[in-house]
Design a protein around this motif. Structure first.
Motif, PDB file in Angstrom:
ATOM      1  N   LYS A 171       0.842  -1.205   0.000  1.00  0.00           N
ATOM      2  CA  LYS A 171       0.000   0.000   0.000  1.00  0.00           C
ATOM      3  C   LYS A 171       0.876   1.254   0.000  1.00  0.00           C
ATOM      4  N   PHE A 172       1.864   1.307   0.892  1.00  0.00           N
ATOM      5  CA  PHE A 172       2.727   2.483   0.972  1.00  0.00           C
ATOM      6  C   PHE A 172       3.646   2.582  -0.246  1.00  0.00           C
ATOM      7  N   ASP A 173       4.039   1.434  -0.801  1.00  0.00           N
ATOM      8  CA  ASP A 173       4.880   1.446  -1.994  1.00  0.00           C
ATOM      9  C   ASP A 173       4.120   2.045  -3.177  1.00  0.00           C
ATOM     10  N   ALA A 174       2.843   1.703  -3.293  1.00  0.00           N
ATOM     11  CA  ALA A 174       2.015   2.264  -4.374  1.00  0.00           C
ATOM     12  C   ALA A 174       1.912   3.780  -4.230  1.00  0.00           C
ATOM     13  N   GLN A 175       1.770   4.250  -2.994  1.00  0.00           N
ATOM     14  CA  GLN A 175       1.681   5.692  -2.752  1.00  0.00           C
ATOM     15  C   GLN A 175       3.029   6.368  -3.023  1.00  0.00           C
ATOM     16  N   ARG A 176       4.121   5.672  -2.658  1.00  0.00           N
ATOM     17  CA  ARG A 176       5.457   6.207  -2.943  1.00  0.00           C
ATOM     18  C   ARG A 176       5.644   6.385  -4.454  1.00  0.00           C
ATOM     19  N   LYS A 177       5.270   5.372  -5.219  1.00  0.00           N
ATOM     20  CA  LYS A 177       5.437   5.430  -6.673  1.00  0.00           C
ATOM     21  C   LYS A 177       4.534   6.499  -7.297  1.00  0.00           C
ATOM     22  N   LEU A 178       3.325   6.653  -6.762  1.00  0.00           N
ATOM     23  CA  LEU A 178       2.425   7.674  -7.279  1.00  0.00           C
ATOM     24  C   LEU A 178       2.998   9.068  -7.066  1.00  0.00           C
ATOM     25  N   ALA A 179       3.562   9.293  -5.868  1.00  0.00           N
ATOM     26  CA  ALA A 179       4.166  10.594  -5.585  1.00  0.00           C
ATOM     27  C   ALA A 179       5.357  10.840  -6.498  1.00  0.00           C
ATOM     28  N   ILE A 180       6.163   9.814  -6.741  1.00  0.00           N
ATOM     29  CA  ILE A 180       7.330   9.952  -7.619  1.00  0.00           C
ATOM     30  C   ILE A 180       6.890  10.176  -9.059  1.00  0.00           C
ATOM     31  N   GLN A 181       5.826   9.484  -9.469  1.00  0.00           N
ATOM     32  CA  GLN A 181       5.315   9.658 -10.833  1.00  0.00           C
ATOM     33  C   GLN A 181       4.895  11.099 -11.081  1.00  0.00           C
ATOM     34  N   LYS A 182       4.296  11.717 -10.071  1.00  0.00           N
ATOM     35  CA  LYS A 182       3.855  13.110 -10.212  1.00  0.00           C
ATOM     36  C   LYS A 182       5.024  14.084 -10.209  1.00  0.00           C
ATOM     37  N   ALA A 183       6.150  13.643  -9.676  1.00  0.00           N
ATOM     38  CA  ALA A 183       7.313  14.527  -9.580  1.00  0.00           C
ATOM     39  C   ALA A 183       8.240  14.428 -10.783  1.00  0.00           C
ATOM     40  N   LEU A 184       8.147  13.329 -11.553  1.00  0.00           N
ATOM     41  CA  LEU A 184       9.054  13.103 -12.669  1.00  0.00           C
ATOM     42  C   LEU A 184       8.350  13.285 -14.008  1.00  0.00           C
ATOM     43  N   SER A 185       9.155  13.518 -15.017  1.00  0.00           N
ATOM     44  CA  SER A 185       8.613  13.530 -16.381  1.00  0.00           C
ATOM     45  C   SER A 185       8.250  12.090 -16.749  1.00  0.00           C
ATOM     46  N   PRO A 186       7.360  11.896 -17.732  1.00  0.00           N
ATOM     47  CA  PRO A 186       6.991  10.529 -18.123  1.00  0.00           C
ATOM     48  C   PRO A 186       8.196   9.680 -18.518  1.00  0.00           C
ATOM     49  N   GLU A 187       9.160  10.283 -19.210  1.00  0.00           N
ATOM     50  CA  GLU A 187      10.345   9.546 -19.631  1.00  0.00           C
ATOM     51  C   GLU A 187      11.185   9.114 -18.431  1.00  0.00           C
ATOM     52  N   HIS A 188      11.389  10.013 -17.511  1.00  0.00           N
ATOM     53  CA  HIS A 188      12.182   9.699 -16.330  1.00  0.00           C
ATOM     54  C   HIS A 188      11.464   8.676 -15.446  1.00  0.00           C
ATOM     55  N   TYR A 189      10.146   8.808 -15.349  1.00  0.00           N
ATOM     56  CA  TYR A 189       9.413   7.853 -14.511  1.00  0.00           C
ATOM     57  C   TYR A 189       9.467   6.449 -15.103  1.00  0.00           C
ATOM     58  N   ALA A 190       9.405   6.339 -16.431  1.00  0.00           N
ATOM     59  CA  ALA A 190       9.482   5.024 -17.073  1.00  0.00           C
ATOM     60  C   ALA A 190      10.817   4.357 -16.757  1.00  0.00           C
ATOM     61  N   LYS A 191      11.892   5.145 -16.775  1.00  0.00           N
ATOM     62  CA  LYS A 191      13.211   4.609 -16.435  1.00  0.00           C
ATOM     63  C   LYS A 191      13.271   4.223 -14.960  1.00  0.00           C
ATOM     64  N   PHE A 192      12.719   5.080 -14.095  1.00  0.00           N
ATOM     65  CA  PHE A 192      12.664   4.787 -12.665  1.00  0.00           C
ATOM     66  C   PHE A 192      11.928   3.475 -12.407  1.00  0.00           C
ATOM     67  N   GLU A 193      10.774   3.326 -13.045  1.00  0.00           N
ATOM     68  CA  GLU A 193       9.943   2.150 -12.827  1.00  0.00           C
ATOM     69  C   GLU A 193      10.677   0.871 -13.241  1.00  0.00           C
ATOM     70  N   ASN A 194      11.447   0.954 -14.297  1.00  0.00           N
ATOM     71  CA  ASN A 194      12.204  -0.206 -14.757  1.00  0.00           C
ATOM     72  C   ASN A 194      13.314  -0.571 -13.768  1.00  0.00           C
ATOM     73  N   ILE A 195      13.933   0.441 -13.169  1.00  0.00           N
ATOM     74  CA  ILE A 195      15.029   0.214 -12.219  1.00  0.00           C
ATOM     75  C   ILE A 195      14.524  -0.461 -10.943  1.00  0.00           C
ATOM     76  N   VAL A 196      13.335  -0.082 -10.476  1.00  0.00           N
ATOM     77  CA  VAL A 196      12.833  -0.591  -9.191  1.00  0.00           C
ATOM     78  C   VAL A 196      11.865  -1.767  -9.354  1.00  0.00           C
ATOM     79  N   LYS A 197      11.722  -2.286 -10.575  1.00  0.00           N
ATOM     80  CA  LYS A 197      10.704  -3.316 -10.817  1.00  0.00           C
ATOM     81  C   LYS A 197      10.925  -4.594 -10.007  1.00  0.00           C
ATOM     82  N   GLU A 198      12.169  -4.857  -9.602  1.00  0.00           N
ATOM     83  CA  GLU A 198      12.454  -6.069  -8.830  1.00  0.00           C
ATOM     84  C   GLU A 198      12.320  -5.858  -7.321  1.00  0.00           C
ATOM     85  N   VAL A 199      12.097  -4.624  -6.893  1.00  0.00           N
ATOM     86  CA  VAL A 199      11.997  -4.322  -5.453  1.00  0.00           C
ATOM     87  C   VAL A 199      10.650  -4.804  -4.940  1.00  0.00           C
TER      88      VAL A 199
END
Length: 205
Positions: A171-199
């Motif tokens: 639950k908190f991880d989803a909220q963390r990612k949502l906050a980060i998504q709003k803070a990053l550009s779509p391109e940067h968020y896509a890269k971020f999401e790929n980096i943390v996908k195994e966490v």
């Protein structure tokens, strides 16, 4: 960017709603490690002195983290205990040979409570590989810190129940990612999401 800061701040405040009084962690049973390696009598003596020393320091940290009102500062405690483990390893390097030290560090790592956050190595990967600006990286750190605080503060609710802990973590991880998504550009968020996908959530054994 100001609106993004407001959103991240709102996320941080939203995560800090659960109170937690804390309990005493039993700590690592270092006698188990001594059954896994062969130590000389001199090594055993020094080994015991070092582990007792750091167990006492950990207990002091625990008492200090409770503060005046008995409310547990789990984030602060986790940071201090992480520092203690690093210092303990340095002391053990004076007593154990290279192979024994490697096994000791692995044993401590396996039996220690980890901070439930993106660690420094992963944060550096996120910053570099996703090409984040300093302002974007500040937002990622803010969301990460809020996630750690929220998960720790919910400890009394899920303590001893890995399934419930996993629910809170996700639950908190989803909220963390949502906050980060709003803070990053779509391109940067896509890269971020790929980096943390195994966490993923790692329950205690």
């Amino acid at each position: 960017m100001k609106n993004i800061k407001v959103l991240v701040l709102a996320f941080v405040l939203n995560l800090l709603f659960v109170a937690c009084s804390g309990d005493k962690k039993k700590g690592i049973d270092y006698n188990q490690f001594k059954t896994k390696v062969t130590l000389s009598p001199e090594q055993v003596k020094s080994f015991d002195e070092i582990t007792v020393k750091y167990q006492k320091l950990q207990e002091q940290n625990f008492q200090a983290a409770k503060g005046q009102g008995g409310t547990m500062d789990r984030v602060g405690l986790s940071i201090k205990n992480e520092e203690l483990r690093n210092q303990q390893s340095l002391d053990m390097a004076k007593v154990l040979d290279a192979d024994q030290l490697q096994k000791f560090n692995a044993f401590v790592d396996e039996n220690s409570r980890k901070r439930p956050r993106y660690d420094n190595a992963l944060l550096e990967r996120i910053k570099t590989e996703a090409g984040l600006s300093e302002e974007e990286f500040t937002m990622v750190n803010a969301a990460n810190d809020a996630f750690e605080k929220a998960f720790n503060d919910a400890h009394d609710v899920y303590h001893g129940n890995n399934d419930l802990a996993k629910e809170y973590w996700e639950k908190f991880d989803a909220q963390r990612k949502l906050a980060i998504q709003k803070a990053l550009s779509p391109e940067h968020y896509a890269k971020f999401e790929n980096i943390v996908k195994e966490v993923q959530f790692k329950g205690r054994k």
